[in-house]
Design a protein around this motif. Structure first.
Motif, short mmCIF file in Angstrom:
data_model
loop_
_atom_site.label_atom_id
_atom_site.label_comp_id
_atom_site.label_asym_id
_atom_site.label_seq_id
_atom_site.Cartn_x
_atom_site.Cartn_y
_atom_site.Cartn_z
N LEU A 136 -77.63 34.65 50.55
CA LEU A 136 -77.47 34.72 52.01
C LEU A 136 -78.55 33.90 52.71
N GLU A 140 -77.61 30.79 55.12
CA GLU A 140 -77.91 30.67 56.54
C GLU A 140 -78.75 29.44 56.82
N ILE A 141 -79.67 29.14 55.92
CA ILE A 141 -80.46 27.92 56.10
C ILE A 141 -79.52 26.73 56.13
N LEU A 144 -77.89 26.47 59.45
CA LEU A 144 -78.76 26.00 60.52
C LEU A 144 -79.09 24.53 60.38
N LEU A 166 -70.86 26.40 64.53
CA LEU A 166 -71.80 27.52 64.55
C LEU A 166 -71.07 28.84 64.79
N ILE A 170 -71.92 31.27 61.87
CA ILE A 170 -72.87 32.35 62.15
C ILE A 170 -72.15 33.69 62.11
N SER A 171 -70.94 33.72 62.64
CA SER A 171 -70.19 34.97 62.52
C SER A 171 -69.96 35.31 61.05
N ALA A 174 -72.94 36.78 59.66
CA ALA A 174 -73.15 38.17 60.07
C ALA A 174 -72.28 39.11 59.24
N LEU A 177 -73.77 39.40 55.90
CA LEU A 177 -74.95 40.26 55.93
C LEU A 177 -74.53 41.72 55.88
N LEU A 178 -73.57 42.04 56.72
CA LEU A 178 -73.08 43.41 56.75
C LEU A 178 -72.61 43.83 55.36
N ILE A 180 -73.32 42.64 52.48
CA ILE A 180 -74.38 42.71 51.47
C ILE A 180 -75.21 43.97 51.65
#
Lengths: 498, 580, 240, 94, 101, 491
Positions: A136, A140-141, A144, A166, A170-171, A174, A177-178, A180
Motif C-alpha cells: 500500500l 500510494e507513492i 502521487l 487522482l 486515491i479513492s 482509500a 487501506l480499509l 487492509i
C-alpha cells in the motif's frame, strides 16, 4: 550476507536516489541528469540480476523494518516480485532512453525525470513488497508521483486528466487501506505467503472475508483498470508518451494487476478463494473488462486512447488468468504481465514517435506513415501482432496458456471471451497497421521534424525496436530457462506446491 | 547434414529478410532470394527422415522431415524456386520490387517452415507468418480491388488463425503433447475429438478454399502478381491439407459426421466452383476457381479418410499425389498466364507456348499420361473406400468433375489464348524456363511416379480402359469448349452469366455494410452529448445551491450568538449525556 | 421587523441556555461539601518555612512561586502584544498638547505622589506577614504613573526605550535568577532554604513591584511609556 | 449581627449582579465603563467580606483602578475618528 | 444557605451574565467588560469556596490563584484594548463583522 | 546534564531567551535559532530520560504536590515537547528570512522585533504546558500561550488579522474561564490541583460532572472542534505565515493535549462513554465540514486553515473510539501520533503557503497558476505537506490513521471508518486543487525571489512529517511510557 539482505532496498534506492538528486541538480544540468539516469537504471538491472540469480538458488532476500508494533515495512524478493521488478528495470532503461529523446528542449525536465525515477522505485517497491502494508505504501507513492507526470504539460486537458486520475486512484487507495486494516484486524500481520496466508487459519465469517476480498480487488482494480473503475486510464493519456508508455502501460496498471495476483495467491490462497466463491466473480469482472475495453478501443480515433482502451482490455487477462485458478491459466496471467508490458510499451513508444516526429495523433491520419517511419511502424506492427496473439509474438504465449488454463480448469466460456477479444484486437489494431503500410500518405505531415539521418531522433527509435525485439524473443525463446514463461512457471510451481 | 538442411531451409529466407531491412543491401538480396528455396529442395531430395529437437524454441519445438513433409517440401520448394526466377524477370520494371521480395521471402519462410514443423506451435507460427506475409503479396499492386481482396483475405485468415489456435490448445490439453508424432492415437480417444476436428477443418478449410469458406480465394489469388499467384495457388493452399493431415487423428478413429460434412463440402466445391468459374473473364480468376474445385476433390479425399480410418495409408498417398500434381500443374498455368500475355516474336515459340498451356490445362482435368491422370486414378481408389452411399455417389461424380474441369480450363485457355491478348512485356528466358520446367513436370511427375511404383501397378494404370476412363470426359468437354469457341454467339454467354468474383462475398459485404450503415445512423454521440449536457446542468445546479447553503451555514456559525448558543448547548448536552 | 424579532429570539434563547448553565452550576455549588479545608492545613503547616507570614504571599511566592513567575510573564506578554500593535507616530508629535495642562491636577499629584509611593512601599513590606505584596504595591505605583501621564508630566523623557525594556523585564530576570540560584544549593528550582526564604521573597517582591508598576503603566500607554503622551491626549479630555 | 451581615451580604450580592447587568445593558458606553469601575469597587467590599484582603487590595488597585483606566482610555481612543481610514496596503485577502 | 453559598451563587450568576455579555454584546469594549465580569464571577466562586475552612482563616491557595487570575485578566484586557485601538485606527469600527446586528 | 536542568531548561531557556530577545533586538533572530537548537537537544535528552527511567516528576520549590507545583513528564509529554522543539526550530529558521523581508515588517520595524520574544515565550508556554502536572498551572500556561498567540496574530497588522485576533481573544479567554471554573470546582471538592492526585480521587458527582463539562467545553473551544471552530480560519489565515504555522501546528495541540490528559488521567473512572461518542461525532462532522469548506476556499491560507478544522476532527475520534477496551490502545496512540504528524505537516503547509503568497504577491489560489515551474521547491514542500495531511503512506498521518482505522474496525464503529477514509479523500481534493493549479501551463508573471530558507525549511519540515511514518516505532515506544492506565495496553 548482509548485502544480500539489503539488495531489495538497493533496488528501490537505485532509482529513488537518482530521482532525488535530479531534483536537486536543477533544470540545466542535462548531461549530469542523463548520466544519473543511466547509472541508476543500470544499477537497478544489476541488482535485479543479482537477485534473480540468488532467488533461483533459493537465497532469501528480505529487509524488515517495524513501523509500529506488529506492522512491518518489509521488502522481500520472491520469484513473482522479481518478475515484475525485472520488467520494470528493463523497461525503465528503455523508457529513460526514450524520454531523453522525447523531452529534448521541453521545459521542466528536472521535474519530469525526478518524478519518473521515483515512480520506478515505487513500482520496484510494489514488486518487492512482502506484505500488504508495504504494498500500500508504494502503491500510494506511485499514485502521487505519477500525478506530476500526468499533468506535466499543464494544459487544461492534462489537468483534467490528472484530476480524474487522482479521483480514481486515491479513492482506490482509500478502499485498499480499509480492506487492509480490516483484514489485519481479523488475522494479524499480513505477509505474502506462497499458497495463501489465509488458507490455513480461517475461522472468521465467510461473508466478512468476501467483503474484504471485494474491497481489495476494488482497490487494486482501480489501477488495474477493471471496468467500471477504468475511467482514469484513457483520460490520463494526455501525459507525455514516455509516461503513458512506462506508467500506464506498465507500472501503474501492472501494479494493480500484480496486486490482484498477490491477493488471490499470496493472501487468500487459491483454495480459499474458490471456497469463498470469489474467483468466478473476479473472472467475470475481468472478462467484462476484456470485452468492454476491446469494444471501446475499436471506436477510438485518437491513437493513444485506442491503446489505452486496449490496455484496459489486455491487463485484465492477468486478472482473468488469476481468477481461472489453475497452474496453466495462472502461468498465462503472470507471463502476460511481462508480455503485455513489452508489447504495449512498444505500441506507446511508436505512437509517441508518430506524435513527436510527425504530429500525428489520430488513427485516421496514419495513412502511409510507414513510408516515412518504417522502423517505428515495424515495431508497432510487431507489437500489434503480439497483442492480437499471433505467433511467434509474446501475446501468443500468453493466450496459449490462458486458453489452455481455461480448458484445464473446465471453464470453456473463458475461451469465448478470448476469442471475442482476439477478434476485436485484430479489428482495432490491424487497420492501423494496414493504413500505415498499405495506404499512400494523404499529404505532408502536420509537424514534420527532420532528425537527419534517421527517421526520427535515434533515442526515440532504439527503445521501440528494442522492446519489439523482446516481444518476439520472449516468445521465440519461451522455453529457455531465462524466459519470462519459465520464470512464470517457476512462480506457479511454488504457488501450487503441496 | 539433414539437421543443418532443416534449419537452413527455414532460416535462410528469414536471414535474408533481416538483411533486407538495411536498404543498402536490398539489391543483392533480391538476386539472392531467388535461390533461397534451394536448401529445401536439397533437403527434400537428399535429406533423411529426421526430427530436430529445439527445446529452447517457442514452447519446445521439433522440426524435421517425414514422408508427408518430403512430398510437400519437394513441390513447394520447386514452386518457390520457379516462381522466384520468374518473378525476377516479371517484376523487373516494378518500382515496388523490393517490397515484393520482402513478402516473398517471408511467405516462403512460413511455407517451408510449416512443412518442416513437427510440433503444433511451430506449425502455427509458420502458418501465421505465411498467412500474413501473403497478404503483402496479394495487395502488391495496391489497386483498390487488390486491397479489397487483401482485406477479405485477412479477415478470413484471422478467423482461421483463431480456430486453429483453439484447436491447438484443445489438442494439447487433451493429449498433453505438442508434437504431431503419435498424436492421432492420443487424439482418437479424446472425448473432444469432434470439436477439435471441427475447428481444424474450419481453420484449414479456409486456406483450402473449401466452400463455403472459399470466397476470399477468387479475389486474392488473381490480385497477386502472377508468380505470387502461382505459389499461392500451387503451394500455399496445400498447407491447409498438410495441416489437416498433421492434426487430425486419421487412421486411428472414424469421425463420421465430419467426414460426411466434408465430402459434401468437397462436392460442392468441386462443382460449384466450376460453374461460377465458367462465367469469369479474368483468366487468373478462372484458375482460382479451378483451384477451389480441385481442392474440393482433395476435400472429398479428406472426408473419406475421416470415414474410413483403415485405408488411411492409401488415402494419404493419394492425397499427397494429388496435391503435388495440382501444385505443379496450377503453378504452370499461372505462370503460363504471364507467359501467354508476353510478347512472343517467333512463331515456334508461340506454338510451344500454346501446347504447353493446353497440356498443363488438360493435366488438371486428368489427361492420360500426365500427373493428373495418375492423381485421378488414385482418387478413384480413395472414393471406393468411402462408406455407402457415398462411395457410389462419388464414383459417378469423379468423371463429371473431370469433364467440368476440362470445361473450366477450356474457358481459361480461351481467355488466355496468346494471339488474342495484348502483349505486356517481352518473354524472357527467366520467365519461359520456369514455366517450361513446370509444364514438363506434369509429364515428368507421371513418369517418375510410374517408375518409382507409386502408381501401382504401373502399367495397369495405362490400360486402355483406364485411358478411356481418363480421356472421355476431356474429349467430351473439349468438344463443347471448341463449339463455344467457334460460335461467337455462344462465346458471349459466359459474359452474360457473369457472377462477380468471390460470389458469396458480395451478399456478405452487403449485409456487413448495411449493418454498418444502420449502426452509424443511430446518432450515439448526439445522445451521449445531450446526456452529458443534462448531467452538467444538474451538477451545476447542485453545486451552486450547495455552495449557497454551505456559505450560509458557515456564516451562521461565525455569528457569535449562534456560536455562543452552540457552546451553551454543547455544555448542556454533555451534562445531559453524563447524567442520563 | 421579523429580523429584529429573530435577533431578540436568539437573545432570549441564548439567555435560556445560559440560565440552564447557571442553574446547573448553582446546583453543583449547593451540592459541594459544606466544609472543606483544601490545602489550608498544608499551607499553615509549612508556613514557618516559607519565609512569609502571610499565607497568601507564602503560596504566591513560595509554594506556588512558579505560577507567579509565569504570571509575570503573562503581564510582560501583554506589554509585548501591545507593543506589537502600537503604531509609531513620532512624526505627529506636535507641541499643541502642552496647552491643556490642568494646574489643579498637577497640584493634586504633588500631594498624592509621595503618599502613594509610601503606600506602595508599605504594601510591599507588609506583604510578608499581612495582606499586601508586590502586585498591590505595583498597582499603586502604576496608578501614580497613570496620574502622571494624565497630568502630562513628562517624566518619561529621560527613560530611554532600552532602559524601559530592562525595567519591564527585570522582575522576571530576577525571579529566574533567584530560582536558579537556589539550585546551586543542591535544591530544586525556586526552593528557598527556610533561612533565606524571607529575603529571597522580599528581593523578588521588591523588583517585581517596580516591574509590575512599569508593566501596568506600559499597558496603559499601549506598550511604551515613552509614547504615553500621544496616546492619552484624548483620554485626558474625557476624564477631565 | 448575623442577620445584619446576612442582609448586607444579600444587598452586596444583589448590587453586584445589578451592576454587572447594568454594565452590559446600559446604552451609553461611558456610563457602562463607569458602572464597571463601581462594580470593581463594590467587588472589593465583597472580597473583604470573604476574608480576602489581599484580593480586595488587588481588586481596588488593578481590577477597578487600572482596568477602569484602561477601559476609559480605550473608550476615549475609539471615540475619536481613526487617523487612517481603510488604508490597508497589504491586505490582499479579498 | 450560608454566606459561602450566597457569594458562590452570586459568582455563578456573574459568570453567567458575563458569558451572556461576551456573546450578545455588540461593542467590543463591552465584550471586554463582560469578559472581566465573567472572570470576576469565577474568582468570586473560588474565594467563596475557599472560605469553607473550619477556622476563620480561609484557604490561601485559591487566594493566590485569584491574584494570578486577576493579573491574567488585566493582561488580557490590556491586550484586547490594544487590539481594539489598532483596529479602530484602521477601520473605525467597534465590533466584529459577523456579530449579531 | 541532569534531568532537572533539562526539564527546567525546556521551560526557562526560551523564557530567558525571550526576555533577552526583547531587550537586545539586534540579535533576536540568532538568539532564537540558537535557543531552538538547544531546545531540540533538550527535548531529545528529555525523551532519553523518560525512556530509561519511566515517567518522572520534578518538584518546583521542593514542596511537591499538592502544596507545590510539580513538573511531570511521561512519554506523551516528551513527545509533545519534541514536536514543539522540531516545529519550533523550523519556524525559527523560516522566520529569520520571513521577517527580514521588508514587506512583512510593514512600516513598523519595532513591531516585527516583537515577534521573537513572543515566539520564544510562546515556546516556553508550550513546554511548560506539556510538562505541567498541575491543572491550575495548566490554566496559567494556557493563558500565556493564548496571549502570545493573539499577539502573534495581531502582528500582521491587517484589519482582518486584528478582527481575527480580537475574536480569538474573546473566545479563548472565555474558554479559559470555563476551564478555570472547572478547576475551581475540582479544587473545592478534592483540595488539590495535581492531576495525578485528582485522578486517583475523582468521583462522578454533580460538581464533578459540572467540572468535567466546563473543562471540556473550554478546551473544545480552544481546540476549535466543529462547530466551535468559527474563530479559527480567520485567525490562522490572517496571521503572519510563521505564526500560522505555530498556531495550527502547536497551539491547538496544547489544548488538545490538556483534554487528552484530563480525559484519560483525571476522569478515568467517570462514565464518559456518551460524551465521548458525542465528541467523536463532532470530530467526524469536523472532518467533513472542514474539508468541504477547505475545498471551497479561494485563498490559500484559508484553505490550509480550514484543513486544520478538518484535521482536528481526527483527534477527537479518540474519545469515542477509546471507550471500547479493544480499541482504546490504538485509538489513543493514533490520536497522540496524529497530533504530532499533523503539527509537522500543517506547519510545513502554512510556511509553504506563506512563501507562495510572498512569491506571487497574492493570496489567491487562482494566482498560483503555473507557479510550480518557478517555485518548484516550495510547491513540492506544499505537496509533501499535503501528503501528510491526506494521510497517505508513508507519512506519519498515515500511521495514525492506520491506528485509528484499526481502532474503529475493532470497536465496530463503522461510521468512523467511513469518515476517516472520506476525510482522506476530501483532503486529497483540496490539496490537489492547489497542486494542480500550480502545474497549470501558460504565461505568468515572474514571481518574486523567495529566500532560500523560506523555500527549504517547509520542505524539510514536510519531509519530516513524511519521515514520521518511517520512524514511528520510537515515538510509539515513548508513548507507552506513562500511558494512562485507562487504556488497554494490548495493541
Amino acid at each position: 550476507m548482509t548485502l544480500n539482505q539489503f539488495l531489495p532496498l538497493l533496488v528501490v534506492f537505485s532509482s529513488l536516489i537518482p530521482g532525488c538528486i535530479i531534483f536537486l541538480l536543477g533544470e540545466e544540468r542535462r548531461i549530469a541528469r542523463t548520466v544519473l539516469n543511466f547509472v541508476g537504471a543500470i544499477c537497478m538491472i544489476f541488482f535485479v540480476s543479482l537477485m534473480l540469480w540468488g532467488v533461483h538458488r533459493n537465497h532469501v532476500y528480505e529487509v524488515r523494518y517495524p513501523l509500529i508494533d506488529g506492522v512491518d515495512f518489509a521488502l522481500h524478493a520472491d520469484p513473482f516480485s522479481l518478475l515484475f521488478v525485472t520488467l520494470s528495470a528493463i523497461l525503465w532503461l528503455c523508457t529513460t532512453i526514450y524520454a531523453i529523446g522525447y523531452l529534448e528542449d521541453s521545459p521542466n525536465r528536472a521535474r519530469f525525470f525526478g518524478f519518473f525515477s521515483i515512480c520506478v522505485s515505487a513500482s520496484a517497491g510494489i514488486a518487492l513488497s512482502a506484505n500488504l502494508l508495504t504494498f500500500l505504501i508504494f502503491y500510494e507513492i506511485l499514485t502521487l508521483t505519477t500525478y506530476p507526470l500526468v499533468v506535466h504539460r499543464g494544459t487544461p486537458e492534462a489537468l483534467r486528466g490528472g484530476r480524474i486520475y487522482l479521483a480514481y486512484t486515491i479513492s482506490g487507495g482509500a478502499v485498499l487501506l480499509l480492506a487492509i486494516v480490516w483484514l489485519r484486524s481479523l488475522v494479524g500481520p499480513i505477509d505474502f505467503t506462497e499458497g495463501g496466508l489465509l488458507a490455513e487459519s480461517v475461522n472468521g465469517n465467510r461473508t466478512t472475508f468476501r467483503w474484504i476480498f471485494g474491497l481489495l480487488i476494488a482497490g487494486f482494480g482501480v489501477k488495474a483498470a477493471l471496468v467500471p473503475l477504468h475511467g482514469w486510464l484513457p483520460e490520463s493519456m494526455v501525459a507525455p508518451a514516455p509516461v503513458s508508455a512506462l506508467l500506464h502501460a506498465v507500472a501503474v496498471v501492472k501494479a494493480g494487476a500484480f496486486g490482484i495476483v498477490r491477493v488471490v495467491y499470496d493472501v487468500f490462497g487459491v483454495e480459499f478463494c474458490s471456497q469463498l466463491g470469489v474467483t468466478t466473480g473476479l473472472a467475470v469482472a475481468a472478462s467484462i473488462t476484456i470485452i468492454y475495453g476491446s469494444l471501446r478501443a475499436v471506436y477510438q480515433d485518437d491513437l493513444k486512447r485506442r491503446l489505452a482502451y486496449s490496455t484496459i482490455s489486455q491487463v485484465s487477462y492477468i486478472a482473468l488468468g488469476t481468477a481461472i485458478a489453475g497452474p496453466l491459466a495462472t502461468t498465462g496471467g503472470i507471463v502476460h504481465l511481462v508480455h503485455q508490458g513489452l508489447m504495449k510499451i512498444t505500441l506507446f513508444f511508436a505512437a509517441g514517435n508518430l506524435a513527436e516526429t510527425l504530429g500525428v495523433y489520430k488513427v485516421s491520419k496514419l495513412n502511409g506513415v510507414a513510408h516515412r517511419m518504417p522502423w517505428t511502424m515495424l515495431a508497432f506492427t510487431i507489437g500489434a501482432m503480439g497483442m492480437i496473439g499471433m505467433p511467434p509474438m509474446a501475446g501468443f504465449i500468453s493466450k496459449w496458456y490462458l486458453g489452455s488454463g481455461a480448458l484445464e480448469a473446465g471453464q470453456p466460456w473463458v475461451s469465448l471471451v478470448l476469442v471475442a477479444s482476439t477478434i476485436m484486437n485484430a479489428i482495432y489494431l490491424l487497420p492501423i497497421v494496414y493504413s500505415a503500410w498499405f495506404k499512400e500518405p494523404d499529404g505532408p505531415w502536420p509537424h514534420d521534424h527532420n532528425h537527419g539521418k534517421f527517421e526520427t531522433h535515434l533515442f526515440l527509435l532504439i527503445p521501440p525496436l528494442l522492446t519489439a525485439s523482446l516481444t518476439v524473443l520472449v516468445a521465440v525463446f519461451a522455453e529457455t530457462s531465462i524466459s519470462p514463461l519459465n520464470w512464470a512457471r517457476f512462480i506457479v510451481s511454488r504457488e501450487y506446491q503441496p | 547434414m539433414s539437421t543443418f538442411l532443416v534449419l537452413i531451409s527455414v532460416f535462410l529466407p528469414l536471414l535474408l529478410v533481416t538483411i533486407w531491412m538495411a536498404p543498402c543491401c536490398r539489391a543483392w538480396i533480391g538476386r539472392l532470394s531467388v535461390w533461397a528455396p534451394l536448401p529445401a529442395i536439397f533437403l527434400a531430395i537428399l535429406g533423411d527422415d529426421i526430427s530436430v529437437e529445439l527445446p529452447w524454441l517457442l514452447l519446445g519445438s521439433r522440426w524435421g522431415l517425414d514422408t508427408t513433409g518430403r512430398v510437400f517440401l519437394g513441390f513447394t520448394a520447386t514452386l518457390w524456386l520457379a516462381a522466384g526466377i520468374y518473378a525476377r524477370s516479371y517484376l523487373k520494371r516494378d518500382p515496388a520490387r523490393d517490397r515484393f521480395e520482402l513478402f516473398y521471402l517471408l511467405t516462403m519462410a512460413g511455407n517451408l517452415g510449416v512443412i518442416v514443423a513437427l510440433d503444433m506451435v511451430s506449425f502455427l507460427v509458420f502458418f501465421t507468418l505465411m498467412s500474413f506475409a501473403s497478404y503483402g503479396l496479394i495487395t502488391h499492386n495496391r489497386k483498390p480491388e487488390s486491397m479489397r481482396a487483401g482485406r477479405i483475405y485477412l479477415i478470413l485468415a484471422v478467423c482461421g488463425e483463431i480456430c486453429l489456435f483453439w484447436a491447438a490448445i484443445l489438442v494439447v490439453q487433451q493429449t498433453g503433447t505438442l508434437y504431431f508424432d503419435g498424436l492421432a492415437a492420443k487424439l482418437a480417444v479424446s472425448p473432444k475429438r469432434h470439436v477439435i476436428t471441427g475447428l481444424i477443418l474450419v481453420g484449414f478449410g479456409i486456406k483450402l478454399g473449401t466452400m463455403p469458406l472459399h470466397f476470399w480465394l477468387p479475389l486474392a489469388h488473381p490480385a497477386a502478381p502472377t508468380p505470387a499467384s502461382a505459389v499461392l495457388s500451387g503451394a500455399i493452399i496445400k498447407t491447409g491439407l498438410l495441416g489437416i493431415i498433421r492434426f487430425l487423428p486419421f487412421g486411428a478413429v472414424a469421425i463420421h459426421g465430419w467426414g460426411v460434412a466434408w465430402i459434401i463440402a468437397g462436392i460442392a466445391s468441386a462443382i460449384m466452383a466450376v460453374l461460377i468459374g465458367l462465367t469469369q473473364h479474368n483468366p487468373k480468376t478462372v484458375l482460382a476457381y479451378s483451384s477451389i474445385s480441385q481442392m474440393g476433390l482433395i476435400n472429398i479425399g479428406i472426408g473419406t479418410a475421416l470415414m474410413a480410418p483403415d485405408h488411411w495409408t492409401m488415402i494419404a498417398a493419394a492425397l499427397l499425389l494429388y496435391a503435388a500434381h495440382h501444385a505443379v500443374a496450377k503453378a504452370a498455368l499461372f505462370l503460363g498466364v504471364g507467359v501467354a500475355q508476353a510478347e512472343i516474336r517467333l512463331p515456334g515459340q508461340r506454338m510451344l507456348v500454346n501446347v504447353g498451356l493446353v497440356v498443363a490445362a488438360l493435366s488438371l482435368a486428368g489427361l492420360p499420361l500426365t500427373s493428373g491422370f495418375a492423381a485421378k486414378i488414385a482418387l478413384k481408389d480413395v472414393v471406393n473406400t468411402a462408406l455407402e452411399p457415398w462411395a457410389s455417389v462419388l464414383k459417378s461424380l469423379l468423371p463429371i468433375t473431370g469433364l467440368m474441369t476440362t470445361l473450366l480450363v477450356g474457358r481459361f485457355l480461351y481467355l488466355v489464348w496468346p494471339s488474342r491478348q495484348h502483349a505486356h512485356n517481352r518473354l524472357t528466358p527467366a520467365m519461359a524456363i520456369p514455366w517450361g520446367v513446370l509444364t514438363a513436370g506434369v509429364f515428368a511427375m507421371f513418369i517418375g511416379m510410374c517408375f518409382r511404383g507409386i502408381v501401382v501397378p504401373a502399367w495397369v494404370s495405362l490400360a486402355p480402359k483406364q485411358l478411356w476412363a481418363g480421356a472421355w470426359p476431356i474429349i467430351t468437354a473439349g468438344s463443347i469448349v471448341l463449339l463455344f469457341w467457334a460460335k461467337p454467339s455462344l462465346r458471349k454467354l459466359p459474359r452474360r452469366l457473369h457472377i462477380p468474383e468471390g460470389d458469396l462475398v458480395v451478399p456478405l459485404e452487403w449485409i456487413f455494410d448495411s449493418c454498418h450503415r444502420i449502426g452509424s445512423t443511430l446518432d450515439v454521440t448526439g445522445i451521449s452529448d445531450s446526456i452529458k449536457k443534462r448531467r452538467q446542468n444538474i451538477v451545476d445546479y447542485v453545486t451552486a445551491n450547495a455552495a449557497r447553503v454551505l456559505d450560509r451555514i458557515e456564516l451562521g456559525l461565525e455569528n457569535e450568538v449562534t456560536a455562543g448558543g452552540l457552546i451553551g448547548m454543547l455544555a448542556v448536552l454533555m451534562y445531559a449525556l453524563m447524567t442520563l | 421587523m421579523s429580523r429584529l424579532r429573530k435577533t431578540e429570539l436568539a437573545k432570549v434563547g441564548f439567555g435560556l441556555i445560559v440560565a440552564m448553565i447557571v442553574t446547573a452550576l448553582g446546583c453543583a455549588i449547593l451540592a459541594l461539601p459544606g466544609e472543606e479545608s483544601g490545602l489550608a492545613g498544608a499551607v499553615m503547616l509549612n508556613l514557618d518555612q516559607a519565609g512569609a507570614k502571610n499565607p497568601v504571599t507564602a503560596v504566591l511566592l513560595n509554594f506556588r512561586g512558579y505560577d507567579t513567575l509565569l504570571e509575570i510573564a503573562v503581564l510582560l506578554l501583554a506589554v509585548l502584544g501591545a507593543r506589537a500593535l502600537a503604531v509609531d507616530e513620532s512624526a505627529d508629535d506636535s507641541e499643541h498638547f502642552r496647552s491643556s495642562i490642568n494646574p489643579v491636577l498637577i497640584g493634586f499629584i504633588r500631594v498624592i505622589a509621595p503618599v502613594m509611593i509610601i503606600v506602595a512601599g508599605y504594601l510591599l513590606w507588609v506583604g510578608g506577614h499581612a495582606p499586601g505584596g508586590a502586585f498591590q504595591a505595583g498597582a499603586v505605583l502604576a496608578s501614580l504613573g497613570v496620574l502622571l501621564v494624565l497630568a502630562d508630566i513628562n517624566w518619561t523623557q529621560h527613560l530611554s526605550d532600552y532602559s524601559e525594556r530592562i525595567l519591564l523585564t527585570i522582575s522576571l530576570v530576577v525571579f529566574l535568577s533567584v530560582g536558579l540560584a537556589t539550585m546551586f544549593n543542591a535544591r530544586n528550582f525556586l526552593e528557598f532554604s527556610p533561612s533565606t526564604a524571607k529575603w529571597c521573597i522580599l528581593l523578588i517582591e521588591a523588583v517585581a513591584t517596580v516591574s509590575i508598576a512599569v508593566i501596568l503603566l506600559a499597558l496603559f500607554c499601549c506598550g511604551k511609556i515613552s509614547n504615553a503622551r500621544k496616546y492619552h491626549e484624548t483620554t485626558r479630555g474625557r476624564v477631565e | 449581627m448575623s442577620n445584619l451581615l446576612w442582609t448586607f451580604d444579600i444587598v452586596l450580592c444583589g448590587s453586584l449582579v445589578w451592576l454587572a447587568w447594568q454594565t452590559l445593558a446600559t446604552a451609553d458606553l461611558f456610563k457602562a465603563t463607569v458602572l464597571f469601575i463601581i462594580f470593581g469597587l463594590i467587588m472589593a467590599l465583597a472580597w473583604a467580606r470573604l476574608d480576602a484582603p489581599d484580593i480586595a487590595l488587588a481588586e481596588t488597585a488593578i481590577g477597578a483602578g487600572l482596568t477602569g483606566a484602561l477601559l476609559l482610555s480605550g473608550l476615549a481612543a475609539i471615540s475619536q475618528p481613526g487617523t487612517r481610514q481603510q488604508s490597508i496596503k497589504l491586505d490582499r485577502e479579498k | 444557605m450560608t454566606t459561602v453559598t450566597l457569594y458562590a451563587l452570586c459568582g455563578v450568576i456573574l459568570f453567567g451574565i458575563g458569558f451572556y455579555g461576551v456573546i450578545i454584546c455588540r461593542h467590543l469594549l463591552r465584550k471586554v467588560m463582560a469578559l472581566n465580569l465573567m472572570g470576576t464571577g469565577v474568582f468570586l466562586i473560588l474565594i467563596a469556596l475557599a472560605r469553607r475552612t473550619p477556622g476563620d482563616r480561609p484557604d490561601p491557595v485559591p487566594h493566590a490563584m485569584v491574584l494570578t487570575g486577576i493579573v491574567v485578566a488585566v493582561s488580557a484586557t490590556a491586550l484586547a484594548l490594544a487590539l481594539l485601538r489598532r483596529l479602530h485606527r484602521e477601520t473605525e469600527i467597534g465590533d466584529l463583522p459577523h456579530d449579531a446586528k | 546534564m541532569s534531568f532537572e536542568l533539562t526539564i527546567l531548561g525546556l521551560i526557562l531557556v526560551p523564557l530567558a531567551a525571550g526576555i533577552a530577545a526583547f531587550i537586545v533586538t539586534r540579535f533576536a533572530a540568532i538568539l532564537a535559532v540558537a535557543t531552538a537548537l538547544l531546545q531540540s537537544l533538550f527535548a531529545f535528552r528529555l525523551a532519553g530520560y523518560v525512556l530509561s527511567n519511566g515517567p518522572l516528576r520534578y518538584k518546583i520549590g521542593g514542596w511537591g504536590a499538592p502544596l507545590g507545583i510539580d513538573l511531570y513528564v511521561d512519554g506523551l509529554s516528551a513527545l509533545m515537547v519534541i514536536m514543539t522543539a522540531l516545529v519550533g526550530l523550523a519556524v525559527a529558521t523560516y522566520s529569520t528570512s520571513y521577517f527580514a523581508i521588508p514587506e512583512h515588517g510593514r512600516e513598523h520595524r519595532s513591531n516585527v522585533d516583537i515577534f521573537w520574544p513572543l515566539f520564544l515565550i510562546l515556546w516556553s508556554a508550550l513546554n511548560a504546558l506539556f510538562l505541567s502536572a498541575d491543572i491550575f498551572n495548566l490554566y496559567v500556561t494556557l493563558e500565556l500561550l493564548t496571549l502570545s498567540a493573539i499577539a502573534l496574530i495581531g502582528l500582521a497588522g491587517t484589519v482582518k488579522s486584528l478582527q481575527a485576533a480580537l475574536r480569538y481573544l474573546l473566545i479563548a479567554m472565555s474558554a479559559s474561564l470555563f476551564y478555570l471554573l472547572g478547576v475551581a470546582l475540582l479544587y473545592s471538592v478534592y483540595g488539590t490541583v495535581d492531576w495525578e492526585l485528582l485522578g486517583a480521587q475523582m468521583q462522578f458527582d454533580l460538581p464533578d460532572r459540572c467540572a468535567i463539562v466546563l473543562i471540556c467545553v473550554g478546551l473544545l473551544l480552544k481546540t476549535a472542534l466543529f462547530p466551535l471552530h468559527f474563530w479559527l480560519p480567520a485567525a490562522h489565515a490572517n496571521a503572519p505565515a510563521p505564526a500560522s504555522a505555530l498556531l495550527s501546528g502547536l497551539v491547538l495541540k496544547a489544548s488538545f493535549y490538556v483534554l487528552l490528559r484530563m480525559w484519560f488521567d483525571v476522569f478515568p473512572y467517570a462514565d464518559l462513554r456518551a460524551v465521548g461518542n458525542l465528541l467523536g461525532i463532532l470530530g467526524a462532522a469536523a472532518i467533513v465540514w472542514g474539508s468541504v469548506q477547505a475545498i471551497r476556499q479561494q485563498h490559500l491560507k484559508l484553505l490550509v486553515a480550514y484543513s486544520t478544522v478538518a484535521q482536528i476532527g481526527y483527534l477527537f475520534l479518540v474519545f469515542s473510539l477509546a471507550s471500547e477496551p479493544s480499541a482504546s490502545w490504538n485509538a489513543w496512540n493514533g490520536a497522540a501520533y496524529f497530533s504530532v504528524s499533523h503539527a509537522f505537516a500543517k506547519a510545513a503547509a502554512f510556511m509553504a503557503a506563506g512563501s507562495l503568497v510572498f512569491a506571487t504577491g497574492s493570496a489567491k489560489i487562482d494566482d498560483l497558476a503555473g507557479i510550480a515551474q518557478q517555485q518548484p521547491v516550495t510547491v513540492f514542500a506544499f505537496a509533501l505537506a499535503g501528503v501528510g495531511l491526506m494521510g497517505l503512506p508513508p507519512s506519519g498521518a498515515f500511521l495514525s490513521k492506520w491506528l485509528l482505522l484499526n481502532a474503529s474496525l475493532s470497536s465496530g464503529k463503522w461510521f468512523f471508518t467511513a469518515v476517516i477514509l472520506l476525510g482522506s479523500l476530501l483532503a486529497a481534493i483540496y490539496v490537489f486543487r492547489v497542486v494542480a493549479k500550480s502545474f497549470e501551463a501558460g504565461e505568468r508573471q515572474p514571481t518574486r525571489h523567495v529566500p532560500a530558507l523560506m523555500q527549504w525549511t517547509p520542505l524539510v519540515l514536510a519531509l519530516l512529517s513524511i519521515g514520521l511514518g518511517i520512524v514511528a516505532t520510537r515515538p510509539l515506544e515513548l508513548l507507552k511510557i506513562g500511558a494512562p492506565v485507562a487504556i488497554e495496553k494490548t495493541p
